[in-house]
Design an enzyme around this catalytic site. Sequence first.
Site, PDB file in Angstrom:
ATOM      1  N   SER A 194      -7.479  -1.059  10.306  1.00  0.00           N
ATOM      2  CA  SER A 194      -8.134  -2.100   9.529  1.00  0.00           C
ATOM      3  C   SER A 194      -9.567  -2.297  10.001  1.00  0.00           C
ATOM      4  O   SER A 194      -9.879  -2.096  11.182  1.00  0.00           O
ATOM      5  CB  SER A 194      -7.347  -3.392   9.739  1.00  0.00           C
ATOM      6  N   TYR A 213      -9.009   0.353   6.730  1.00  0.00           N
ATOM      7  CA  TYR A 213      -9.107  -0.188   5.376  1.00  0.00           C
ATOM      8  C   TYR A 213     -10.003  -1.415   5.381  1.00  0.00           C
ATOM      9  O   TYR A 213      -9.925  -2.239   6.294  1.00  0.00           O
ATOM     10  CB  TYR A 213      -7.746  -0.672   4.848  1.00  0.00           C
ATOM     11  N   ILE A 264       0.838  -1.201   0.000  1.00  0.00           N
ATOM     12  CA  ILE A 264       0.000   0.000   0.000  1.00  0.00           C
ATOM     13  C   ILE A 264       0.874   1.253   0.000  1.00  0.00           C
ATOM     14  O   ILE A 264       0.638   2.204  -0.742  1.00  0.00           O
ATOM     15  CB  ILE A 264      -0.962  -0.009   1.217  1.00  0.00           C
ATOM     16  N   LYS A 293      -3.695  -3.796  16.015  1.00  0.00           N
ATOM     17  CA  LYS A 293      -4.251  -2.605  15.338  1.00  0.00           C
ATOM     18  C   LYS A 293      -5.195  -1.877  16.290  1.00  0.00           C
ATOM     19  O   LYS A 293      -5.159  -0.655  16.401  1.00  0.00           O
ATOM     20  CB  LYS A 293      -5.005  -3.025  14.070  1.00  0.00           C
ATOM     21  N   TYR A 301      -2.722  -9.980  15.400  1.00  0.00           N
ATOM     22  CA  TYR A 301      -2.545  -8.892  14.424  1.00  0.00           C
ATOM     23  C   TYR A 301      -3.665  -7.866  14.593  1.00  0.00           C
ATOM     24  O   TYR A 301      -3.423  -6.668  14.735  1.00  0.00           O
ATOM     25  CB  TYR A 301      -2.550  -9.438  12.981  1.00  0.00           C
TER      26      TYR A 301
END
Length: 340
Positions: free
Chosen positions: A126, A179, A14, A155, A151
């Site tokens: 995310s 996202y 990205i 975030k 993970y």
Amino acid sequence: MLDSILVTGGAGYIGSHVVVTLLQSGHNVIVLDNLCNSSASSLDRAYQITGRKPVFIQGDVRDRELLDKLFTQHQVSSVLHFAGLKAVGESTREPLKYYENNIVGSVGLCQAMASAGVFKLVFSSSATVYGEPEQMPISESFATGAPTNPYGRSKLMTEQVLMDLASSDPRWSIALLRYFNPVGAHPTGLIGEDPNGIPNNLLPYISQVAIGKLKELTVFGSDYPTKDGTGVRDYIHVVDLAEGHLKALQAINDKQGLNVWNLGTGRGYSVLEMIRAFEQASNRVITYRMAPRRPGDIAECWAAPDKAEKELGWKAERTLNDMMIDTWRWQSLNPNGYTE
Ligand code: NAD
Ligand code: UDP
């Protein structure tokens, strides 16, 4: 000294698309990346596309001395923070590595920014922070949920750190960009996603089946309560996503405090729809077989994109066919990614 934008993780998938968008809109760019999941070739390609070069510093976002030096040597106006690890399965096996890179890395970056007097930050978050919402589409007003892996938790925890930071000091201006599912590649076919080993994500897996590197796709779950039983996601073209960052950067120049924006299209596609669309765009047959659900996956997930449209003046423009054509162009021109 001219103002620059620091892009951590700017050599990655990205980040490299955002670097191109920034260079094309006239910004000076500094990339800090340790290349643990990327290649500096992506930045050479960014130069090929734009005719402009970012300053590249190979180093780790957790290296405080390096950050202090960087902020002294360059006049940084704002930071786009992509650097982090993102493999869900690996995060379950090595949680400390994920918390260290993603949370400790972000804390150290904010400390270095504050001591250099830089207070504008855009953070790559995310949709995973929403957990498993009861309703679709997902709007920013929904409470965050319980991500199913380290993970996702890294975030969510980083978001919480940044929220506390913004509440503690009015000089901060922070964008949390959530996202949905970034896919696709630059239309030149020069930059794209180059996963390490066997891809975890759907579209890189499909395109490696198409090119003959992988035998068949495993469809995880055909008994979800969705249109055809397979999982539904909001896939967004990476160039649309990159343009969203530029808009967020402009917005936080005028706003203080912390703002959250979803970056998605507002449309969900099933795994089977993705396979069909890819077959059409590439003219290849994708062999697949149905298998049980993948642990931790939710049935469906798509964004309410109106807050970003209203407040940033941004909305995703590219179609599913654009995503497929650009993915296939990147994959067929670069069968081994950035490795020659
Ligand atoms: P990527 O792995 O391609 O890019 C991340 C970059 O950060 C890589 O170039 C890597 O080398 C670098 N990096 C990692 N740890 C670092 C460190 N400690 N110091 C310096 N550089 C470091 O991943 P991406 O898909 O481009 O994702 C970018 C960001 O967006 C990540 O934070 C990711 O969690 C987040 N995100 C990605 C997705 C997705 O589906 N790709 C979805 C939501 C959020
Ligand atoms: N998926 C699949 N086979 C794969 C990879 C993914 O069926 O090899 C499905 C997955 O179950 C989900 C969708 O494709 O419904 C998107 O998965 P991906 O890992 O790309 O993104 P996620 O939304 O899970 O982060």
